[in-house]
Design a protein around this motif. Sequence first.
Motif, PDB file in Angstrom:
ATOM      1  N   ARG A 133     -15.695  -3.021  -3.879  1.00 32.46           N
ATOM      2  CA  ARG A 133     -15.287  -2.983  -2.470  1.00 32.46           C
ATOM      3  C   ARG A 133     -16.540  -2.865  -1.616  1.00 32.46           C
ATOM      4  N   PRO A 177      -0.954  -4.824   2.183  1.00 32.18           N
ATOM      5  CA  PRO A 177      -0.308  -4.416   3.437  1.00 32.18           C
ATOM      6  C   PRO A 177       0.525  -3.159   3.252  1.00 32.18           C
ATOM      7  N   GLY A 178       0.427  -2.233   4.188  1.00 31.98           N
ATOM      8  CA  GLY A 178       1.253  -1.034   4.145  1.00 31.98           C
ATOM      9  C   GLY A 178       2.138  -0.983   5.366  1.00 31.98           C
ATOM     10  N   TYR A 228       3.444   5.765   7.390  1.00 35.98           N
ATOM     11  CA  TYR A 228       2.606   6.899   7.777  1.00 35.98           C
ATOM     12  C   TYR A 228       3.416   7.949   8.553  1.00 35.98           C
ATOM     13  N   ASP A 284      -0.819  -1.122  -4.156  1.00 39.83           N
ATOM     14  CA  ASP A 284      -2.176  -0.602  -4.027  1.00 39.83           C
ATOM     15  C   ASP A 284      -2.041   0.911  -4.004  1.00 39.83           C
ATOM     16  N   ARG A 327       1.540  11.239  13.717  1.00 37.21           N
ATOM     17  CA  ARG A 327       0.790  10.168  14.387  1.00 37.21           C
ATOM     18  C   ARG A 327       0.549  10.418  15.884  1.00 37.21           C
ATOM     19  N   SER A 349       0.839  -1.194   0.000  1.00 38.83           N
ATOM     20  CA  SER A 349       0.000   0.000   0.000  1.00 38.83           C
ATOM     21  C   SER A 349       0.884   1.258   0.000  1.00 38.83           C
TER      22      SER A 349
HETATM   23  N1  LLP Z   1      -5.867  -0.763   1.611  1.00 34.37           N
HETATM   24  C1  LLP Z   1      -6.724   0.253   1.819  1.00 34.37           C
HETATM   25  C2  LLP Z   1      -7.920   0.368   0.991  1.00 34.37           C
HETATM   26  C3  LLP Z   1      -6.462   1.199   2.840  1.00 34.37           C
HETATM   27  O1  LLP Z   1      -7.308   2.196   3.054  1.00 34.37           O
HETATM   28  C4  LLP Z   1      -5.291   1.063   3.624  1.00 34.37           C
HETATM   29  C5  LLP Z   1      -4.965   2.028   4.679  1.00 34.37           C
HETATM   30  C6  LLP Z   1      -4.421  -0.017   3.349  1.00 34.37           C
HETATM   31  C7  LLP Z   1      -4.751  -0.917   2.339  1.00 34.37           C
HETATM   32  C8  LLP Z   1      -3.139  -0.247   4.118  1.00 34.37           C
HETATM   33  O2  LLP Z   1      -3.399  -0.522   5.445  1.00 34.37           O
HETATM   34  P1  LLP Z   1      -2.227  -0.985   6.422  1.00 34.37           P
HETATM   35  O3  LLP Z   1      -1.763  -2.363   5.997  1.00 34.37           O
HETATM   36  O4  LLP Z   1      -1.140  -0.005   6.320  1.00 34.37           O
HETATM   37  O5  LLP Z   1      -2.852  -0.993   7.767  1.00 34.37           O
HETATM   38  N2  LLP Z   1      -2.389   7.164   8.828  1.00 34.37           N
HETATM   39  C9  LLP Z   1      -2.840   6.072   9.665  1.00 34.37           C
HETATM   40  C10 LLP Z   1      -3.170   4.824   8.860  1.00 34.37           C
HETATM   41  C11 LLP Z   1      -4.195   5.064   7.764  1.00 34.37           C
HETATM   42  C12 LLP Z   1      -4.507   3.844   6.957  1.00 34.37           C
HETATM   43  C13 LLP Z   1      -5.375   4.151   5.799  1.00 34.37           C
HETATM   44  N3  LLP Z   1      -5.662   3.072   4.929  1.00 34.37           N
HETATM   45  C14 LLP Z   1      -1.791   5.797  10.734  1.00 34.37           C
HETATM   46  O6  LLP Z   1      -0.788   6.492  10.780  1.00 34.37           O
HETATM   47  O7  LLP Z   1      -1.983   4.912  11.583  1.00 34.37           O
END
Ligand code: LLP
Length: 423
Positions: A151, A276-277, A373, A81, A314, A60
């Motif tokens: 989605r 995954p991000g 982030y 993504d 954050r 991501s």
């Molecule tokens: N896919 C979609 C559609 C998303 O909206 C997101 C994150 C991801 C994948 C990736 O999610 P991850 O694996 O990173 O949890 N700024 C915030 C996090 C915002 C996440 C937004 N969407 C922070 O610093 O915690």
Amino acid sequence: MEYFNYRESAGGRELFAEDVALSQIAERFGTPSYVYSSAAFAARYRAFSEAVGDALVCYSVKANDNLAVLRCLGQEGAGVDIVSGGELARALAADIAPDKIVFAGVGKTASEMADALDAGIRQFNVESEEELEMLAGLAAARGCRAPVALRVNPDVDAKTHDKISTGRAQDKFGIEFDQAERLYDRASKMAGIDMRGLAIHIGSQLTALAPFEAAFARLGELCLRLRAGGHAVSHLDLGGGLGISYDDKGQLNLTDYGALVQRTGDTLGASITLEPGRWMAGPAGLLLTRVVRVKRNGNKQFVIVDMAMNDLLRPALYGAWHDIQPVIPRPGDALPVDIVGPICESGDVIAKDRALPELRTGDLIAVRDAGAYGAVMSSSYNSRMPAAEVMVRGAESALIRPRLDYDAMLARDTLPDWQAGQA
Ligand code: LLP
């Protein structure tokens, strides 16, 4: 999988990024600087891919969009993504193959969708009927069919921070669960649309498996109902969200998550995509900052550093906890201090009441798990230049996003004609 470690060096015990002393990075590139370990990125990508079997891993980009990071993951085989035209441009510039790019997001504009169609991306994760109609029109006008997954919003509480929960009915994301079958039917008949499957993403920084299980189960039910209705539903995008341990108090086990993903794919006989991000990028980076001043107000000891909420939002935005490590710890007892930035807001606190060894003006501090982030959410509030970004590989280090200088900052603004030439 630890790529930031204390080592004995000439100056005593010192924190290193791979084989490079952080004090050297500070000297060479200045502070504040994000420091990323390319070995950590590669190792995390490999561990994740191995755990999830055949699934296509689409990192991501929003977590960390630096070109060098994208290229590093791309070379390991990652897809991506994206959620904007800007992220598409970055992914293409990093040589990510278009057939490994999925486009998510509630507000894709017509021009962003057109660019993604022209690039020939793998899939659009469509979040509303209006978006579907617009995409169908754009594709039909080009004489092509847009590959689409709907989605859906499974109405599952991810049990994470309110601001990063995305799968509850009240959240803006996804298509209402009850509307999904009708819309899938309709989409399947549209000339510009090639329906491939379903997508979900219920939130970020999930630390329990149960919400994933609940959401995947709901998705599975919908998939079977659609198949009973004659639709193939060959692709399922299970989103991202896997949390990391910011405070070493335990985290979701990657093996358990991977097994759940594989079970879901096998049971439903579908090709799985993941987004995954944070898991990939968070622990692969830290923010290196220098103490500008130490001050005492009553009982409070404040350590003022040269990074601020404009560099790492954050803590101010989510009350997030990041581990703080002195780069060269001084001997003696640890005492509670507040680590704060120079921005004119009381919320500009990076860490509150942290027990740390004595810190003096000029000392270096590392804010850990800032690879996701962090830099992407930075701003120039208070006319501060966001932190530089540095990548380390073994004993090498390179600047991968320089700090803007004041000339570059001023060049972003233009004066209206009626002010130009006035003293
Ligand atoms: N896919 C979609 C559609 C998303 O909206 C997101 C994150 C991801 C994948 C990736 O999610 P991850 O694996 O990173 O949890 N700024 C915030 C996090 C915002 C996440 C937004 N969407 C922070 O610093 O915690």
